[in-house]
Design a protein around this motif. Structure first.
Motif, short mmCIF file in Angstrom:
data_model
loop_
_atom_site.label_atom_id
_atom_site.label_comp_id
_atom_site.label_asym_id
_atom_site.label_seq_id
_atom_site.Cartn_x
_atom_site.Cartn_y
_atom_site.Cartn_z
N ILE A 45 -69.90 -17.02 8.46
CA ILE A 45 -68.80 -17.59 7.70
C ILE A 45 -67.49 -17.06 8.26
O ILE A 45 -67.45 -16.07 8.98
CB ILE A 45 -68.91 -17.26 6.19
CG1 ILE A 45 -68.81 -15.74 5.96
CG2 ILE A 45 -70.22 -17.81 5.61
CD1 ILE A 45 -68.74 -15.36 4.48
N ILE A 212 -70.48 -21.33 0.74
CA ILE A 212 -70.61 -19.90 0.45
C ILE A 212 -71.75 -19.62 -0.52
O ILE A 212 -72.51 -18.66 -0.34
CB ILE A 212 -69.29 -19.32 -0.09
CG1 ILE A 212 -68.16 -19.54 0.94
CG2 ILE A 212 -69.44 -17.84 -0.39
CD1 ILE A 212 -68.41 -18.92 2.28
N GLN A 213 -71.89 -20.43 -1.55
CA GLN A 213 -72.98 -20.20 -2.50
C GLN A 213 -74.34 -20.38 -1.83
O GLN A 213 -75.28 -19.63 -2.12
CB GLN A 213 -72.83 -21.13 -3.70
CG GLN A 213 -71.63 -20.83 -4.59
CD GLN A 213 -71.68 -19.42 -5.18
OE1 GLN A 213 -72.74 -18.84 -5.38
NE2 GLN A 213 -70.51 -18.86 -5.44
N LYS A 216 -75.03 -17.36 0.17
CA LYS A 216 -75.43 -16.26 -0.72
C LYS A 216 -76.89 -16.36 -1.11
O LYS A 216 -77.61 -15.36 -1.22
CB LYS A 216 -74.54 -16.28 -1.96
CG LYS A 216 -74.66 -15.07 -2.87
CD LYS A 216 -73.63 -15.12 -3.98
CE LYS A 216 -73.71 -13.90 -4.88
NZ LYS A 216 -72.67 -13.95 -5.95
N VAL A 222 -75.30 -11.91 6.39
CA VAL A 222 -74.08 -12.71 6.51
C VAL A 222 -73.15 -12.02 7.51
O VAL A 222 -72.94 -10.80 7.44
CB VAL A 222 -73.36 -12.86 5.15
CG1 VAL A 222 -72.06 -13.65 5.32
CG2 VAL A 222 -74.26 -13.55 4.14
N PHE A 224 -69.21 -12.18 8.78
CA PHE A 224 -67.88 -12.73 8.55
C PHE A 224 -67.06 -12.52 9.82
O PHE A 224 -66.85 -11.38 10.27
CB PHE A 224 -67.17 -12.06 7.37
CG PHE A 224 -65.74 -12.52 7.21
CD1 PHE A 224 -65.46 -13.79 6.72
CD2 PHE A 224 -64.68 -11.70 7.60
CE1 PHE A 224 -64.15 -14.23 6.59
CE2 PHE A 224 -63.37 -12.14 7.47
CZ PHE A 224 -63.10 -13.41 6.97
N PRO A 236 -76.00 -10.62 1.80
CA PRO A 236 -75.00 -11.39 1.05
C PRO A 236 -74.45 -10.67 -0.17
O PRO A 236 -73.29 -10.85 -0.52
CB PRO A 236 -75.75 -12.68 0.67
CG PRO A 236 -77.20 -12.37 0.85
CD PRO A 236 -77.27 -11.35 1.94
N ILE A 240 -70.61 -10.98 0.56
CA ILE A 240 -70.05 -11.98 -0.35
C ILE A 240 -69.80 -11.39 -1.73
O ILE A 240 -68.78 -11.65 -2.36
CB ILE A 240 -70.98 -13.21 -0.45
CG1 ILE A 240 -71.11 -13.88 0.93
CG2 ILE A 240 -70.47 -14.21 -1.48
CD1 ILE A 240 -72.10 -15.03 0.97
N PRO A 243 -67.26 -7.49 -0.81
CA PRO A 243 -66.69 -7.31 0.53
C PRO A 243 -65.79 -6.09 0.60
O PRO A 243 -65.05 -5.79 -0.34
CB PRO A 243 -65.90 -8.61 0.75
CG PRO A 243 -65.58 -9.10 -0.62
CD PRO A 243 -66.75 -8.72 -1.47
N THR A 248 -61.87 -10.30 4.53
CA THR A 248 -63.02 -10.96 3.92
C THR A 248 -62.71 -11.33 2.48
O THR A 248 -63.02 -12.44 2.02
CB THR A 248 -64.26 -10.05 3.96
OG1 THR A 248 -64.41 -9.49 5.25
CG2 THR A 248 -65.51 -10.84 3.60
N LEU A 252 -62.74 -15.22 0.96
CA LEU A 252 -63.64 -15.62 -0.11
C LEU A 252 -62.86 -16.04 -1.36
O LEU A 252 -63.25 -16.98 -2.06
CB LEU A 252 -64.60 -14.48 -0.45
CG LEU A 252 -65.64 -14.17 0.62
CD1 LEU A 252 -66.41 -12.90 0.28
CD2 LEU A 252 -66.60 -15.34 0.80
N LEU A 256 -63.68 -19.63 -2.85
CA LEU A 256 -64.36 -19.68 -4.15
C LEU A 256 -63.43 -20.01 -5.30
O LEU A 256 -63.87 -20.51 -6.32
CB LEU A 256 -65.06 -18.34 -4.41
CG LEU A 256 -66.14 -17.96 -3.41
CD1 LEU A 256 -66.69 -16.57 -3.69
CD2 LEU A 256 -67.27 -18.99 -3.40
#
Length: 259
Positions: A45, A212-213, A216, A222, A224, A236, A240, A243, A248, A252, A256
């Motif tokens: 991501i 993102i979900q 996760k 993950v 970044f 994650p 996520i 962080p 990061t 996010l 989000l």
């Protein structure tokens, strides 16, 4: 230059060490290193322009790195030195690539799209390739579409054909480049469900995604990325959910909570 992974690397499906890639004066990858264990799902991501897709394409040598060592499956290449066409051929054969824009042959049926690689590139018997293609189409929920052409399918169905086509090559690793970015929102779920099933089955996956979900839920790891480097990596729940790097957290927050 080595082509076989060292013994310590055999436990991993991907090992990248110091990977660099520039396009003209722009350095896109700045010495990236990471591992992807066998049978795990890694999602990448990060903001647009961070090097996510270039990194993924380096794993298949669609964008050949300028430097660094990458082991994928049973083949390891040091891209800092000369690389032969045979080495690239063996390297690319280790992974299957699923493009964000499907890249199906428009003049071939669904079944023909899935069998093209095994028959033409791998010289496998057509009858064998077709039998396996039918099983793969059933796996992605498209057995009844085998005789249709890409233009007769929805975007989500086309992407699922692309996944079946990648699997038909029997790769060690499957690479996904933002597989839902070109889809209408209502079609995203059907593609993510197929990828989630592959993760459960134990395929080794690397997925560049903005979902993102989904990252996760499906990821074992993950990464970044930002400005050509990996700023943060881990499970994650850490990257996520908690962080540590300010960049990061900023990314996010914007993804989000866009409003």
């Amino acid at each position: 230059m080595t082509e076989q992974p060292t013994e310590s690397r055999r436990e991993n499906r991907i090992v990248a060490d110091g990977v660099r890639k520039s396009f003209g004066p722009l350095e896109v990858l700045k010495g990236v290193s990471f591992t992807v264990p066998r049978g795990s799902a890694t999602t990448i991501i990060g903001p647009s322009g961070s090097g996510k897709t270039t990194l993924l394409r380096a794993l298949n040598a669609l964008d050949t790195p300028d430097a660094g060592v990458i082991a994928v499956g049973d083949v390891e290449i040091d891209f800092s030195g000369p690389v032969t066409k045979d080495q690239l051929r063996r390297y690319r054969a280790q992974s299957g690539f699923v493009f964000q824009s499907h890249n199906l042959f428009p003049h071939k049926t669904v079944l023909q799209n899935v069998t093209e690689g095994p028959v033409i590139a791998q010289k496998r018997p057509r009858e064998e390739a077709e039998a396996e293609a039918v099983q793969l189409l059933e796996q992605v929920g498209l057995a009844d579409k085998r005789d249709q052409y890409p233009f007769q399918l929805s975007g989500g169905q086309q992407q699922r054909v692309g996944i079946a086509r990648a699997l038909a090559m029997k790769p060690k690793v499957v690479l996904f480049d933002e597989p839902t970015s070109a889809l209408d929102p209502e079609l995203v779920g059907e593609v993510l469900a197929v990828i989630r099933d592959l993760a459960v089955e134990g395929w080794t996956l690397v997925i560049v995604t903005h979902e993102i979900q989904f990252a996760k839920q499906v990821s074992d790891q993950v990464l970044f990325t930002d400005q050509g480097v990996i700023l943060e990596q881990g499970p994650p729940a850490a990257v996520i959910g908690d962080p540590q790097h300010e960049r990061t957290r900023q990314f996010l927050q914007r993804i989000l909570n866009p409003l």
